[in-house]
Design a protein around this motif. Structure first.
Motif, PDB file in Angstrom:
ATOM      1  N   THR A 208      35.277  54.128  59.390  1.00 21.27           N
ATOM      2  CA  THR A 208      35.910  54.244  58.076  1.00 21.27           C
ATOM      3  C   THR A 208      35.033  55.009  57.103  1.00 21.27           C
ATOM      4  OG1 THR A 208      35.095  52.057  57.424  1.00 21.27           O
ATOM      5  CG2 THR A 208      37.321  52.169  58.305  1.00 21.27           C
ATOM      6  N   SER A 209      33.730  54.790  57.145  1.00 24.45           N
ATOM      7  CA  SER A 209      32.809  55.476  56.248  1.00 24.45           C
ATOM      8  C   SER A 209      32.889  56.994  56.413  1.00 24.45           C
ATOM      9  CB  SER A 209      31.380  54.994  56.505  1.00 24.45           C
ATOM     10  OG  SER A 209      30.461  55.754  55.762  1.00 24.45           O
ATOM     11  N   GLU A 210      32.846  57.460  57.652  1.00 24.81           N
ATOM     12  CA  GLU A 210      32.848  58.907  57.889  1.00 24.81           C
ATOM     13  C   GLU A 210      34.205  59.543  57.632  1.00 24.81           C
ATOM     14  OE1 GLU A 210      29.973  60.663  58.151  1.00 24.81           O
ATOM     15  OE2 GLU A 210      29.391  58.615  57.635  1.00 24.81           O
ATOM     16  N   ILE A 211      35.285  58.871  57.996  1.00 25.37           N
ATOM     17  CA  ILE A 211      36.617  59.417  57.722  1.00 25.37           C
ATOM     18  C   ILE A 211      36.846  59.516  56.220  1.00 25.37           C
ATOM     19  CG2 ILE A 211      39.109  59.031  57.958  1.00 25.37           C
ATOM     20  CD1 ILE A 211      37.664  60.002  60.529  1.00 25.37           C
ATOM     21  N   ILE A 212      36.432  58.507  55.470  1.00 18.77           N
ATOM     22  CA  ILE A 212      36.580  58.561  54.014  1.00 18.77           C
ATOM     23  C   ILE A 212      35.793  59.722  53.433  1.00 18.77           C
ATOM     24  CG2 ILE A 212      35.959  57.353  51.878  1.00 18.77           C
ATOM     25  CD1 ILE A 212      36.833  54.743  53.314  1.00 18.77           C
ATOM     26  N   GLU A 213      34.579  59.942  53.907  1.00 17.00           N
ATOM     27  CA  GLU A 213      33.778  61.075  53.400  1.00 17.00           C
ATOM     28  C   GLU A 213      34.474  62.408  53.686  1.00 17.00           C
ATOM     29  OE1 GLU A 213      31.027  61.213  51.403  1.00 17.00           O
ATOM     30  OE2 GLU A 213      31.593  59.101  51.216  1.00 17.00           O
ATOM     31  N   ILE A 214      35.066  62.542  54.851  1.00 15.34           N
ATOM     32  CA  ILE A 214      35.786  63.778  55.194  1.00 15.34           C
ATOM     33  C   ILE A 214      37.009  63.941  54.303  1.00 15.34           C
ATOM     34  CG2 ILE A 214      37.166  64.920  56.987  1.00 15.34           C
ATOM     35  CD1 ILE A 214      35.152  63.593  59.027  1.00 15.34           C
ATOM     36  N   LEU A 215      37.771  62.863  54.123  1.00 13.15           N
ATOM     37  CA  LEU A 215      38.990  62.940  53.313  1.00 13.15           C
ATOM     38  C   LEU A 215      38.692  63.165  51.836  1.00 13.15           C
ATOM     39  CD1 LEU A 215      41.086  60.090  54.972  1.00 13.15           C
ATOM     40  CD2 LEU A 215      41.317  62.559  55.308  1.00 13.15           C
ATOM     41  N   ARG A 216      37.492  62.809  51.380  1.00 15.29           N
ATOM     42  CA  ARG A 216      37.110  63.015  49.976  1.00 15.29           C
ATOM     43  C   ARG A 216      36.831  64.479  49.654  1.00 15.29           C
ATOM     44  NH1 ARG A 216      33.044  58.051  48.901  1.00 15.29           N
ATOM     45  NH2 ARG A 216      34.606  56.546  48.276  1.00 15.29           N
ATOM     46  N   ILE A 217      36.620  65.310  50.657  1.00 14.95           N
ATOM     47  CA  ILE A 217      36.359  66.723  50.408  1.00 14.95           C
ATOM     48  C   ILE A 217      37.640  67.314  49.836  1.00 14.95           C
ATOM     49  CG2 ILE A 217      35.762  68.949  51.423  1.00 14.95           C
ATOM     50  CD1 ILE A 217      34.300  67.344  53.646  1.00 14.95           C
ATOM     51  N   ASP A 218      37.630  67.556  48.550  1.00 13.61           N
ATOM     52  CA  ASP A 218      38.841  67.950  47.828  1.00 13.61           C
ATOM     53  C   ASP A 218      38.476  69.023  46.812  1.00 13.61           C
ATOM     54  OD1 ASP A 218      41.387  68.019  46.681  1.00 13.61           O
ATOM     55  OD2 ASP A 218      40.958  66.322  45.367  1.00 13.61           O
ATOM     56  N   THR A 219      38.450  70.246  47.247  1.00 12.36           N
ATOM     57  CA  THR A 219      38.009  71.327  46.370  1.00 12.36           C
ATOM     58  C   THR A 219      39.041  71.696  45.310  1.00 12.36           C
ATOM     59  OG1 THR A 219      38.840  72.947  47.954  1.00 12.36           O
ATOM     60  CG2 THR A 219      36.519  72.309  48.144  1.00 12.36           C
ATOM     61  N   ASP A 220      40.307  71.320  45.500  1.00 11.47           N
ATOM     62  CA  ASP A 220      41.361  71.709  44.559  1.00 11.47           C
ATOM     63  C   ASP A 220      41.797  70.589  43.624  1.00 11.47           C
ATOM     64  OD1 ASP A 220      41.463  74.274  45.673  1.00 11.47           O
ATOM     65  OD2 ASP A 220      42.891  73.623  47.200  1.00 11.47           O
ATOM     66  N   GLY A 221      41.207  69.413  43.732  1.00 14.65           N
ATOM     67  CA  GLY A 221      41.592  68.297  42.883  1.00 14.65           C
ATOM     68  C   GLY A 221      42.938  67.698  43.244  1.00 14.65           C
ATOM     69  N   ASP A 222      43.348  67.820  44.502  1.00 19.55           N
ATOM     70  CA  ASP A 222      44.655  67.335  44.933  1.00 19.55           C
ATOM     71  C   ASP A 222      44.646  65.889  45.428  1.00 19.55           C
ATOM     72  OD1 ASP A 222      45.905  69.759  44.385  1.00 19.55           O
ATOM     73  OD2 ASP A 222      45.422  70.564  46.359  1.00 19.55           O
ATOM     74  N   LEU A 223      43.485  65.325  45.684  1.00 19.36           N
ATOM     75  CA  LEU A 223      43.391  63.965  46.213  1.00 19.36           C
ATOM     76  C   LEU A 223      43.891  62.967  45.182  1.00 19.36           C
ATOM     77  CD1 LEU A 223      42.431  61.980  48.399  1.00 19.36           C
ATOM     78  CD2 LEU A 223      40.193  62.019  47.281  1.00 19.36           C
ATOM     79  N   LYS A 224      44.837  62.110  45.595  1.00 18.22           N
ATOM     80  CA  LYS A 224      45.373  61.079  44.706  1.00 18.22           C
ATOM     81  C   LYS A 224      44.871  59.693  45.092  1.00 18.22           C
ATOM     82  CE  LYS A 224      47.473  61.385  41.752  1.00 18.22           C
ATOM     83  NZ  LYS A 224      46.903  61.463  40.419  1.00 18.22           N
ATOM     84  N   GLU A 225      44.745  59.409  46.381  1.00 19.08           N
ATOM     85  CA  GLU A 225      44.375  58.059  46.794  1.00 19.08           C
ATOM     86  C   GLU A 225      43.808  58.074  48.201  1.00 19.08           C
ATOM     87  OE1 GLU A 225      46.556  53.726  47.540  1.00 19.08           O
ATOM     88  OE2 GLU A 225      47.700  55.366  46.684  1.00 19.08           O
ATOM     89  N   ILE A 226      42.820  57.234  48.435  1.00 18.42           N
ATOM     90  CA  ILE A 226      42.302  56.959  49.775  1.00 18.42           C
ATOM     91  C   ILE A 226      42.381  55.457  49.964  1.00 18.42           C
ATOM     92  CG2 ILE A 226      40.238  56.863  51.226  1.00 18.42           C
ATOM     93  CD1 ILE A 226      39.383  59.518  50.144  1.00 18.42           C
ATOM     94  N   GLY A 227      42.774  55.030  51.164  1.00 20.69           N
ATOM     95  CA  GLY A 227      42.869  53.603  51.419  1.00 20.69           C
ATOM     96  C   GLY A 227      42.613  53.272  52.871  1.00 20.69           C
ATOM     97  N   ILE A 228      42.475  51.990  53.132  1.00 18.98           N
ATOM     98  CA  ILE A 228      42.250  51.483  54.491  1.00 18.98           C
ATOM     99  C   ILE A 228      43.282  50.400  54.748  1.00 18.98           C
ATOM    100  CG2 ILE A 228      40.644  50.302  56.029  1.00 18.98           C
ATOM    101  CD1 ILE A 228      38.379  51.315  54.157  1.00 18.98           C
ATOM    102  N   ARG A 229      43.969  50.510  55.854  1.00 23.85           N
ATOM    103  CA  ARG A 229      44.905  49.484  56.307  1.00 23.85           C
ATOM    104  C   ARG A 229      44.554  49.164  57.754  1.00 23.85           C
ATOM    105  NH1 ARG A 229      45.295  49.670  51.800  1.00 23.85           N
ATOM    106  NH2 ARG A 229      47.086  49.722  50.417  1.00 23.85           N
ATOM    107  N   GLY A 230      43.970  48.001  57.951  1.00 24.28           N
ATOM    108  CA  GLY A 230      43.543  47.634  59.301  1.00 24.28           C
ATOM    109  C   GLY A 230      42.505  48.610  59.808  1.00 24.28           C
ATOM    110  N   ASP A 231      42.783  49.250  60.936  1.00 18.26           N
ATOM    111  CA  ASP A 231      41.846  50.234  61.480  1.00 18.26           C
ATOM    112  C   ASP A 231      42.293  51.662  61.166  1.00 18.26           C
ATOM    113  OD1 ASP A 231      44.073  50.265  63.094  1.00 18.26           O
ATOM    114  OD2 ASP A 231      42.946  50.633  64.933  1.00 18.26           O
ATOM    115  N   CYS A 232      43.160  51.821  60.189  1.00 12.42           N
ATOM    116  CA  CYS A 232      43.675  53.133  59.801  1.00 12.42           C
ATOM    117  C   CYS A 232      43.131  53.493  58.415  1.00 12.42           C
ATOM    118  CB  CYS A 232      45.199  53.104  59.757  1.00 12.42           C
ATOM    119  SG  CYS A 232      45.941  54.646  59.233  1.00 12.42           S
ATOM    120  N   VAL A 233      42.665  54.733  58.273  1.00  8.80           N
ATOM    121  CA  VAL A 233      42.244  55.260  56.982  1.00  8.80           C
ATOM    122  C   VAL A 233      43.291  56.292  56.585  1.00  8.80           C
ATOM    123  CG1 VAL A 233      40.425  56.459  55.718  1.00  8.80           C
ATOM    124  CG2 VAL A 233      39.820  54.917  57.596  1.00  8.80           C
TER     125      VAL A 233
END
Length: 116
Positions: A77-102
């Motif tokens: 989860t730590s590494e997937i979240i870091e990858i998903l946080r890479i947001d050069t255009d400011g388009d990221l709205k939300e990151i979450g964890i549900r069970g073993d899914c990020v």
């Protein structure tokens, strides 16, 4: 049944206020910042989402060593979240964890449909 801290009469007034005062929907290229949302406006934009699931997690969770399981889940989860946080255009709205899914939700420039 009463929910502590929830006044349904006050919330009913708030819902009626929203229904009475929302008079338009703004079509935008990307979702605005969370603090720009109010009860008197609405936004229409495309959104995209990605879900990253830990493969064969059922087998992992059948392990007896809880520390080993916790390390794998935390590392994943730590590494997937870091990858998903890479947001050069400011388009990221939300990151979450549900069970073993990020998952992550982004504003999208146009309607797109695809699955990998």
């Amino acid at each position: 049944m009463e929910l502590k801290g929830y006044d349904y009469k006050d919330r009913k007034k708030k819902v009626e206020e929203i229904l009475d005062n929302t008079d338009k929907v703004n079509e935008v290229e990307k979702f605005p910042r969370d603090e720009d949302f109010t009860y008197t406006n609405g936004y229409k934009a495309w959104a995209g989402a990605i879900f990253v699931d830990l493969r064969d997690s059922t087998t992992l969770f059948s392990e007896k060593d809880e520390v080993k399981i916790a390390k794998v889940i935390r590392g994943f989860t730590s590494e997937i979240i870091e990858i998903l946080r890479i947001d050069t255009d400011g388009d990221l709205k939300e990151i979450g964890i549900r069970g073993d899914c990020v998952f992550a939700v982004y504003s999208a420039p146009k309607k797109m449909t695809f699955m990998i």
